[in-house]
Design a protein around this motif. Structure first.
Motif, PDB file in Angstrom:
ATOM      1  N   VAL A 183      62.996 -85.195 -41.048  1.00  0.00           N
ATOM      2  CA  VAL A 183      63.004 -85.631 -42.452  1.00  0.00           C
ATOM      3  C   VAL A 183      64.430 -85.991 -42.834  1.00  0.00           C
ATOM      4  CG1 VAL A 183      62.600 -84.915 -44.852  1.00  0.00           C
ATOM      5  CG2 VAL A 183      61.014 -84.198 -43.040  1.00  0.00           C
ATOM      6  N   GLY A 184      64.594 -87.051 -43.601  1.00  0.00           N
ATOM      7  CA  GLY A 184      65.914 -87.468 -44.050  1.00  0.00           C
ATOM      8  C   GLY A 184      66.021 -87.522 -45.554  1.00  0.00           C
ATOM      9  N   ILE A 185      67.175 -87.981 -46.026  1.00  0.00           N
ATOM     10  CA  ILE A 185      67.422 -88.196 -47.455  1.00  0.00           C
ATOM     11  C   ILE A 185      68.180 -89.514 -47.585  1.00  0.00           C
ATOM     12  CG2 ILE A 185      68.623 -87.391 -49.534  1.00  0.00           C
ATOM     13  CD1 ILE A 185      68.322 -84.549 -48.531  1.00  0.00           C
ATOM     14  N   ASP A 186      67.654 -90.433 -48.369  1.00  0.00           N
ATOM     15  CA  ASP A 186      68.286 -91.716 -48.725  1.00  0.00           C
ATOM     16  C   ASP A 186      67.225 -92.777 -48.953  1.00  0.00           C
ATOM     17  OD1 ASP A 186      71.000 -91.040 -48.658  1.00  0.00           O
ATOM     18  OD2 ASP A 186      71.252 -91.665 -46.570  1.00  0.00           O
ATOM     19  N   ASP A 187      66.240 -92.850 -48.023  1.00  0.00           N
ATOM     20  CA  ASP A 187      65.252 -93.925 -48.008  1.00  0.00           C
ATOM     21  C   ASP A 187      65.922 -95.273 -47.764  1.00  0.00           C
ATOM     22  OD1 ASP A 187      62.710 -95.067 -48.075  1.00  0.00           O
ATOM     23  OD2 ASP A 187      62.847 -95.517 -50.220  1.00  0.00           O
ATOM     24  N   LEU A 188      66.679 -95.364 -46.661  1.00  0.00           N
ATOM     25  CA  LEU A 188      67.245 -96.645 -46.250  1.00  0.00           C
ATOM     26  C   LEU A 188      66.115 -97.586 -45.833  1.00  0.00           C
ATOM     27  CD1 LEU A 188      70.290 -95.485 -44.087  1.00  0.00           C
ATOM     28  CD2 LEU A 188      70.289 -96.176 -46.490  1.00  0.00           C
ATOM     29  N   PRO A 189      66.258 -98.878 -46.030  1.00  0.00           N
ATOM     30  CA  PRO A 189      65.209 -99.820 -45.614  1.00  0.00           C
ATOM     31  C   PRO A 189      64.867 -99.695 -44.130  1.00  0.00           C
ATOM     32  CG  PRO A 189      66.780-100.910 -47.050  1.00  0.00           C
ATOM     33  CD  PRO A 189      67.340 -99.548 -46.769  1.00  0.00           C
ATOM     34  N   SER A 190      65.850 -99.410 -43.292  1.00  0.00           N
ATOM     35  CA  SER A 190      65.611 -99.310 -41.855  1.00  0.00           C
ATOM     36  C   SER A 190      64.766 -98.107 -41.480  1.00  0.00           C
ATOM     37  CB  SER A 190      66.944 -99.245 -41.103  1.00  0.00           C
ATOM     38  OG  SER A 190      67.745 -98.186 -41.584  1.00  0.00           O
ATOM     39  N   SER A 191      64.661 -97.122 -42.358  1.00  0.00           N
ATOM     40  CA  SER A 191      63.913 -95.907 -42.037  1.00  0.00           C
ATOM     41  C   SER A 191      62.412 -96.166 -41.956  1.00  0.00           C
ATOM     42  CB  SER A 191      64.201 -94.811 -43.064  1.00  0.00           C
ATOM     43  OG  SER A 191      65.555 -94.404 -42.987  1.00  0.00           O
ATOM     44  N   ALA A 192      61.939 -97.184 -42.627  1.00  0.00           N
ATOM     45  CA  ALA A 192      60.516 -97.529 -42.546  1.00  0.00           C
ATOM     46  C   ALA A 192      60.193 -98.251 -41.246  1.00  0.00           C
ATOM     47  CB  ALA A 192      60.127 -98.406 -43.731  1.00  0.00           C
ATOM     48  N   ALA A 193      61.240 -98.720 -40.533  1.00  0.00           N
ATOM     49  CA  ALA A 193      61.026 -99.497 -39.316  1.00  0.00           C
ATOM     50  C   ALA A 193      61.195 -98.671 -38.041  1.00  0.00           C
ATOM     51  CB  ALA A 193      61.988-100.682 -39.283  1.00  0.00           C
ATOM     52  N   THR A 194      61.570 -97.378 -38.176  1.00  0.00           N
ATOM     53  CA  THR A 194      61.679 -96.540 -36.978  1.00  0.00           C
ATOM     54  C   THR A 194      60.282 -96.207 -36.466  1.00  0.00           C
ATOM     55  OG1 THR A 194      61.745 -94.515 -38.327  1.00  0.00           O
ATOM     56  CG2 THR A 194      63.860 -95.514 -37.736  1.00  0.00           C
ATOM     57  N   THR A 195      60.235 -95.725 -35.241  1.00  0.00           N
ATOM     58  CA  THR A 195      58.944 -95.310 -34.659  1.00  0.00           C
ATOM     59  C   THR A 195      59.052 -93.850 -34.212  1.00  0.00           C
ATOM     60  OG1 THR A 195      58.563 -97.558 -33.852  1.00  0.00           O
ATOM     61  CG2 THR A 195      57.224 -95.812 -32.885  1.00  0.00           C
ATOM     62  N   PRO A 196      58.350 -92.967 -34.915  1.00  0.00           N
ATOM     63  CA  PRO A 196      57.530 -93.201 -36.115  1.00  0.00           C
ATOM     64  C   PRO A 196      58.392 -93.469 -37.349  1.00  0.00           C
ATOM     65  CG  PRO A 196      57.698 -90.860 -35.704  1.00  0.00           C
ATOM     66  CD  PRO A 196      58.384 -91.525 -34.538  1.00  0.00           C
ATOM     67  N   ALA A 197      57.755 -93.979 -38.396  1.00  0.00           N
ATOM     68  CA  ALA A 197      58.468 -94.206 -39.653  1.00  0.00           C
ATOM     69  C   ALA A 197      58.977 -92.882 -40.198  1.00  0.00           C
ATOM     70  CB  ALA A 197      57.541 -94.875 -40.660  1.00  0.00           C
ATOM     71  N   LEU A 198      60.152 -92.909 -40.810  1.00  0.00           N
ATOM     72  CA  LEU A 198      60.834 -91.687 -41.207  1.00  0.00           C
ATOM     73  C   LEU A 198      60.391 -91.195 -42.584  1.00  0.00           C
ATOM     74  CD1 LEU A 198      63.128 -89.689 -40.405  1.00  0.00           C
ATOM     75  CD2 LEU A 198      64.689 -91.193 -41.674  1.00  0.00           C
ATOM     76  N   THR A 199      59.985 -89.924 -42.641  1.00  0.00           N
ATOM     77  CA  THR A 199      59.776 -89.259 -43.925  1.00  0.00           C
ATOM     78  C   THR A 199      61.145 -89.012 -44.550  1.00  0.00           C
ATOM     79  OG1 THR A 199      57.725 -88.180 -43.250  1.00  0.00           O
ATOM     80  CG2 THR A 199      58.951 -87.162 -45.047  1.00  0.00           C
ATOM     81  N   THR A 200      61.283 -89.353 -45.820  1.00  0.00           N
ATOM     82  CA  THR A 200      62.609 -89.258 -46.430  1.00  0.00           C
ATOM     83  C   THR A 200      62.486 -89.038 -47.933  1.00  0.00           C
ATOM     84  OG1 THR A 200      64.733 -90.426 -46.673  1.00  0.00           O
ATOM     85  CG2 THR A 200      62.734 -91.766 -46.740  1.00  0.00           C
ATOM     86  N   VAL A 201      63.591 -88.709 -48.560  1.00  0.00           N
ATOM     87  CA  VAL A 201      63.662 -88.578 -50.018  1.00  0.00           C
ATOM     88  C   VAL A 201      64.372 -89.811 -50.560  1.00  0.00           C
ATOM     89  CG1 VAL A 201      64.544 -87.235 -51.966  1.00  0.00           C
ATOM     90  CG2 VAL A 201      63.672 -86.068 -49.931  1.00  0.00           C
ATOM     91  N   ARG A 202      63.705 -90.523 -51.433  1.00  0.00           N
ATOM     92  CA  ARG A 202      64.282 -91.753 -51.978  1.00  0.00           C
ATOM     93  C   ARG A 202      65.322 -91.432 -53.038  1.00  0.00           C
ATOM     94  NH1 ARG A 202      60.308 -96.333 -53.891  1.00  0.00           N
ATOM     95  NH2 ARG A 202      60.460 -96.806 -51.630  1.00  0.00           N
ATOM     96  N   LEU A 203      66.536 -91.944 -52.833  1.00  0.00           N
ATOM     97  CA  LEU A 203      67.586 -91.885 -53.836  1.00  0.00           C
ATOM     98  C   LEU A 203      67.648 -93.265 -54.506  1.00  0.00           C
ATOM     99  CD1 LEU A 203      70.418 -90.044 -51.854  1.00  0.00           C
ATOM    100  CD2 LEU A 203      68.608 -89.059 -53.273  1.00  0.00           C
ATOM    101  N   PRO A 204      67.572 -93.322 -55.819  1.00  0.00           N
ATOM    102  CA  PRO A 204      67.471 -94.618 -56.513  1.00  0.00           C
ATOM    103  C   PRO A 204      68.829 -95.307 -56.621  1.00  0.00           C
ATOM    104  CG  PRO A 204      67.483 -92.847 -58.110  1.00  0.00           C
ATOM    105  CD  PRO A 204      67.520 -92.182 -56.756  1.00  0.00           C
ATOM    106  N   VAL A 205      69.391 -95.726 -55.478  1.00  0.00           N
ATOM    107  CA  VAL A 205      70.764 -96.225 -55.491  1.00  0.00           C
ATOM    108  C   VAL A 205      70.896 -97.584 -56.184  1.00  0.00           C
ATOM    109  CG1 VAL A 205      71.527 -94.883 -53.521  1.00  0.00           C
ATOM    110  CG2 VAL A 205      70.485 -97.114 -53.127  1.00  0.00           C
TER     111      VAL A 205
END
Length: 345
Positions: free
Chosen positions: A274-296
């Protein structure tokens, strides 16, 4: 062409000479002064057009006392989160007629103070800064100059400067809550350097008061390769009981994911990430990364609005807290059954 002199650029004096007026009158025309007669204005404009005169920004600043330029001090330009923030900040500022200049601090308070002074020397009318920790010298400089300054990436209504950002501890608690809900009780925490980063220190507070959870903290440079190396080292032993990696940035979460995959460890069946940031690239990893979206991007927009009102209208902004949200994806799951993580198919 070598040996041929370039045509000299026209000056304010050239315009005044051709229009047969004073330089002060030309300045009044350029500044839209309503006291100039239409006949004089037409003569000055005709001279401007004939000479292809374009007033410099420096000259306009001298005449008006305004530069319409603000500055942003960010830790680095190496990571996408700051690029997204600055893109939204610049776009919103442009809509208010303000230009943006950027400098990096490398999380060094002395460098931040030095860069702030340099930006003020070139005429910035306000600053955007990251976090709420800075040198006493910079605080004194800001107060002495009565400089509009908005702090971002952190929400603290008690801070002496207005803050526009999110609750970093809450962001980490949200990520942790997801793992605890899934039954994880042995968790590796991957984070960047904390000594000069108040955002990281705030996130680390989320892991206090959890007596039945084993945390293993690992500090490292904020880059993918460092996290990949850490995962390859930490999970190399088959008897490792850790079932999840919670990285305090998506950059480190992606690195952990790559390191685990290099070891042949299944994510999320054997280890959740699990990460924190919700970078656009995190949706493209395999598997897609669970993350916390920071409204940057929203933070950039709100910070720009707040600073523009302060610079243009003298209105000091109120603190603004932006919400974070969990983005569930495929990299997190309940831990594998049994006391130890399985290694089989």
């Amino acid at each position: 062409m070598a040996g041929v002199l370039e045509k000299r650029k026209s000056t304010l004096r050239d315009v005044a000479r051709m229009a047969e007026v004073s330089t002060a009158t030309v300045s009044r025309v350029l500044n839209g002064n309503a006291l100039v007669s239409e006949g004089t204005r037409a003569k000055v404009q005709a001279a401007i057009d004939a000479l292809h005169f374009v007033p410099s920004a420096a000259a306009r600043a001298i005449n008006s006392g305004r530069t319409h330029v603000v500055g942003a001090l960010v830790p680095t330009l190496d990571h996408a989160i700051f690029s997204r923030f600055l893109d939204a900040l610049e776009e919103e500022l442009a809509g208010s007629g303000l230009s943006l200049v950027v400098a990096t601090t490398k999380e060094d308070p002395d460098r931040e103070a030095e860069r702030a002074r340099a930006l003020v020397d070139i005429g910035v009318e306000g600053l955007i800064v990251s976090g709420v920790t800075r040198s006493a010298d910079l605080d004194a400089f800001i107060e002495k100059r009565e400089l509009p300054v908005v702090a971002t990436s952190y929400f603290d209504p008690s801070y002496h400067l207005p803050t526009v950002g999110y609750d970093n501890e809450r962001a980490a608690r949200s990520a942790l809550g997801l793992l605890l809900e899934g039954g994880h009780r042995d968790i590796a925490i991957y984070h960047g350097p904390s000594a000069g980063n108040d955002r990281t220190r705030a996130r680390l507070k989320a892991f206090k008061k959890h007596p039945r959870v084993a945390f293993r903290f690992c500090e490292m440079p904020l880059d993918v390769s460092a996290a990949s190396d850490a995962a390859r080292r930490d999970f190399a032993e088959p008897c490792c009981r850790t079932t999840a990696v919670l990285a305090l940035s998506d950059v480190l979460a992606q690195g952990a994911l790559f390191g685990l995959q290099a070891l042949g460890i299944s994510v999320p069946r054997e280890v959740s990430v699990v990460g924190i940031d919700d970078l656009p690239s995190s949706a493209a990893t395999t598997p897609a990364l669970t993350t916390v979206r920071l409204p940057v991007r929203e933070m950039g927009r709100r910070a720009a609005i707040a600073l523009a009102k302060w610079v243009e209208d003298g209105i000091r902004p109120a603190p603004e807290r932006l919400d974070v949200s969990v983005m569930r994806a495929s990299s997190s799951l309940a831990p594998a059954s049994g006391a130890l993580r399985g290694r089989g198919p």
